[in-house]
Write an enzyme that holds these catalytic residues in place. Structure first.
Site, PDB file in Angstrom:
ATOM      1  N   LYS A  66     -18.148   3.276  -8.293  1.00  0.00           N
ATOM      2  CA  LYS A  66     -17.673   3.638  -9.638  1.00  0.00           C
ATOM      3  C   LYS A  66     -18.136   2.675 -10.732  1.00  0.00           C
ATOM      4  O   LYS A  66     -18.338   3.089 -11.871  1.00  0.00           O
ATOM      5  CB  LYS A  66     -16.134   3.717  -9.666  1.00  0.00           C
ATOM      6  CG  LYS A  66     -15.571   4.976  -9.047  1.00  0.00           C
ATOM      7  CD  LYS A  66     -14.068   5.043  -9.290  1.00  0.00           C
ATOM      8  CE  LYS A  66     -13.489   6.317  -8.741  1.00  0.00           C
ATOM      9  NZ  LYS A  66     -12.053   6.452  -9.004  1.00  0.00           N
ATOM     10  N   ASP A 102     -10.538   9.935 -14.615  1.00  0.00           N
ATOM     11  CA  ASP A 102      -9.311   9.424 -13.992  1.00  0.00           C
ATOM     12  C   ASP A 102      -8.192   9.249 -15.020  1.00  0.00           C
ATOM     13  O   ASP A 102      -7.024   9.485 -14.722  1.00  0.00           O
ATOM     14  CB  ASP A 102      -9.565   8.078 -13.298  1.00  0.00           C
ATOM     15  CG  ASP A 102     -10.233   8.251 -11.941  1.00  0.00           C
ATOM     16  OD1 ASP A 102     -10.121   9.342 -11.357  1.00  0.00           O
ATOM     17  OD2 ASP A 102     -10.872   7.289 -11.465  1.00  0.00           O
TER      18      ASP A 102
HETATM   19  P1  NDP Z   1      -8.906  -1.273  -5.880  1.00  0.00           P
HETATM   20  O1  NDP Z   1      -9.412  -1.765  -4.560  1.00  0.00           O
HETATM   21  O2  NDP Z   1      -9.720  -1.475  -7.102  1.00  0.00           O
HETATM   22  O3  NDP Z   1      -7.447  -1.982  -6.142  1.00  0.00           O
HETATM   23  C1  NDP Z   1      -6.489  -2.097  -5.124  1.00  0.00           C
HETATM   24  C2  NDP Z   1      -5.165  -2.618  -5.669  1.00  0.00           C
HETATM   25  O4  NDP Z   1      -4.206  -2.628  -4.595  1.00  0.00           O
HETATM   26  C3  NDP Z   1      -5.230  -4.059  -6.179  1.00  0.00           C
HETATM   27  O5  NDP Z   1      -4.294  -4.223  -7.211  1.00  0.00           O
HETATM   28  C4  NDP Z   1      -4.804  -4.880  -4.947  1.00  0.00           C
HETATM   29  O6  NDP Z   1      -4.237  -6.122  -5.266  1.00  0.00           O
HETATM   30  C5  NDP Z   1      -3.733  -3.959  -4.372  1.00  0.00           C
HETATM   31  N1  NDP Z   1      -3.544  -4.175  -2.941  1.00  0.00           N
HETATM   32  C6  NDP Z   1      -4.386  -3.805  -1.946  1.00  0.00           C
HETATM   33  N2  NDP Z   1      -3.843  -4.137  -0.743  1.00  0.00           N
HETATM   34  C7  NDP Z   1      -2.655  -4.727  -0.998  1.00  0.00           C
HETATM   35  C8  NDP Z   1      -1.630  -5.271  -0.165  1.00  0.00           C
HETATM   36  N3  NDP Z   1      -1.725  -5.280   1.166  1.00  0.00           N
HETATM   37  N4  NDP Z   1      -0.520  -5.789  -0.746  1.00  0.00           N
HETATM   38  C9  NDP Z   1      -0.402  -5.778  -2.112  1.00  0.00           C
HETATM   39  N5  NDP Z   1      -1.335  -5.255  -2.949  1.00  0.00           N
HETATM   40  C10 NDP Z   1      -2.449  -4.747  -2.398  1.00  0.00           C
HETATM   41  O7  NDP Z   1      -8.569   0.252  -5.651  1.00  0.00           O
HETATM   42  P2  NDP Z   1      -8.446   1.424  -6.756  1.00  0.00           P
HETATM   43  O8  NDP Z   1      -7.739   0.854  -7.944  1.00  0.00           O
HETATM   44  O9  NDP Z   1      -9.744   2.077  -6.944  1.00  0.00           O
HETATM   45  O10 NDP Z   1      -7.503   2.474  -6.001  1.00  0.00           O
HETATM   46  C11 NDP Z   1      -6.152   2.161  -5.643  1.00  0.00           C
HETATM   47  C12 NDP Z   1      -5.546   3.338  -4.913  1.00  0.00           C
HETATM   48  O11 NDP Z   1      -5.421   4.438  -5.796  1.00  0.00           O
HETATM   49  C13 NDP Z   1      -6.422   3.839  -3.748  1.00  0.00           C
HETATM   50  O12 NDP Z   1      -5.607   3.888  -2.607  1.00  0.00           O
HETATM   51  C14 NDP Z   1      -6.871   5.223  -4.135  1.00  0.00           C
HETATM   52  O13 NDP Z   1      -6.820   6.127  -3.054  1.00  0.00           O
HETATM   53  C15 NDP Z   1      -5.846   5.632  -5.185  1.00  0.00           C
HETATM   54  N6  NDP Z   1      -6.455   6.492  -6.222  1.00  0.00           N
HETATM   55  C16 NDP Z   1      -5.909   7.723  -6.452  1.00  0.00           C
HETATM   56  C17 NDP Z   1      -6.442   8.557  -7.403  1.00  0.00           C
HETATM   57  C18 NDP Z   1      -5.842   9.903  -7.627  1.00  0.00           C
HETATM   58  O14 NDP Z   1      -6.528  10.752  -8.231  1.00  0.00           O
HETATM   59  N7  NDP Z   1      -4.636  10.163  -7.210  1.00  0.00           N
HETATM   60  C19 NDP Z   1      -7.610   8.147  -8.236  1.00  0.00           C
HETATM   61  C20 NDP Z   1      -8.082   6.804  -7.947  1.00  0.00           C
HETATM   62  C21 NDP Z   1      -7.518   6.027  -6.964  1.00  0.00           C
HETATM   63  P3  NDP Z   1      -5.116  -7.469  -5.372  1.00  0.00           P
HETATM   64  O15 NDP Z   1      -5.600  -7.530  -6.793  1.00  0.00           O
HETATM   65  O16 NDP Z   1      -4.161  -8.541  -5.030  1.00  0.00           O
HETATM   66  O17 NDP Z   1      -6.247  -7.342  -4.375  1.00  0.00           O
END
Ligand code: NDP
Length: 273
Positions: A66, A102
């Protein structure tokens, strides 16, 4: 004339986009097709050349491309340049234009359910790519205040700075600190990836007020632990599939220039979850 579309990413096998878009084409008797095309990290340039060669009409972009995809665009619309990531591309005789649907996808359920964002106090869990599109949406709709809570405080801080820059009053905190008093928030959104693997909710929702709106952007499973806990407290729920559907509808309309058949797309999506 029939058109061809794709979604690119890796992994891509479980993408729901081919189902949603194909259902829309069938509903409107369009002879278009939509395929899932796996492009591994590091192979984006070659992948795009291949798509241009087959004269693809447009494509969706998902993890992990992306942000990198921005480099290969000839043009972009405002959502794409503000958010700094692209999820929808049009190909007009080799000219690639990027959009980010999005944000509109995220806002769509609020509009459909007539839930106001203006002047509301909001809690956003997560500070990744999706959270950035969501922050842009809250700024556009003029939320009163945004608290961003994230596992890594540094990431929450930089997203809060971005929010401030685009005119939103925002602060950053950690997941542990924020759950102590949630009664202050009108809208609570989970934009972390917690829930995808059936994990427990990122925070306890014990202290929310019953009239709050709770939105999980995780769409599979549909009933995450976060959603279940919010339901127990009597909150108004918005599901992740509603955002997924919203972004697909917007992409469809950009590509085809006609109104998307929302109900047919919803049926295809819920049948597949
Ligand atoms: P990113 O990888 O960019 O961000 C992930 C986020 O989750 C970060 O804030 C990260 O925190 C946090 N995180 C991951 N693992 C953990 C954990 N074990 N404990 C606490 N925090 C955690 O992903 P995206 O932002 O691209 O996507 C996030 C989710 O949203 C995905 O699961 C995706 O499927 C969903 N999504 C849904 C959409 C929809 O249309 N419904 C559209 C886009 C995404 P940290 O900064 O600490 O790493």
């Amino acid at each position: 004339m029939s058109k061809t579309f794709a979604v690119i990413g890796d992994p891509i096998d479980h993408s729901l986009s081919p189902n949603i878009h194909s259902a829309a084409f069938r509903e409107l008797n369009l002879e278009n097709s939509y395929i899932a095309y796996k492009i591994p990290k590091g192979e984006l340039k070659e992948g795009i050349e291949a798509l241009k060669k087959i004269k693809i009409d447009g494509f969706n972009v998902t993890i992990p491309h992306k942000i990198e995809m921005m480099k290969y665009l000839d043009k972009m619309d405002e959502t794409c340049s503000i958010i700094g990531a692209v999820n929808t591309v049009t190909n007009n005789e080799g000219i690639l234009k990027g959009y980010n649907t999005d944000m509109d996808g995220f806002l769509d359920p609020f509009k459909k359910k007539e839930i106001q964002i203006k002047d509301k106090k909001i809690l956003l869990l997560g500070a990744g790519g999706a959270a950035r599109a969501i922050v842009t949406g809250f700024a556009k709709e003029k939320a009163r205040h945004l608290t961003i809570a994230n596992r890594t405080l540094e990431n929450a801080n930089s997203l809060a700075q971005f929010a401030n820059k685009i005119g939103l009053d925002a602060n950053a905190t950690t997941l542990e600190k924020v759950e102590i008093n949630l009664a202050d928030f009108d809208i609570i959104v989970n934009a972390t990836s917690i829930g995808l693997k059936n994990e427990l909710s990122p925070i306890s929702l014990e202290t929310i007020k019953p009239e709050s709106v709770v939105y999980d952007i995780i769409y599979m499973p549909m009933n995450t632990d976060f959603i279940k806990k919010a339901k127990e407290k009597g909150a108004k729920i918005i599901y992740g599939y509603e955002m997924l559907l919203g972004q697909a509808v917007r992409a469809f309309e950009i590509w085809n220039g006609i109104e998307a058949p929302y109900n047919a797309m919803k049926k295809a999506l819920l049948g597949g979850v």
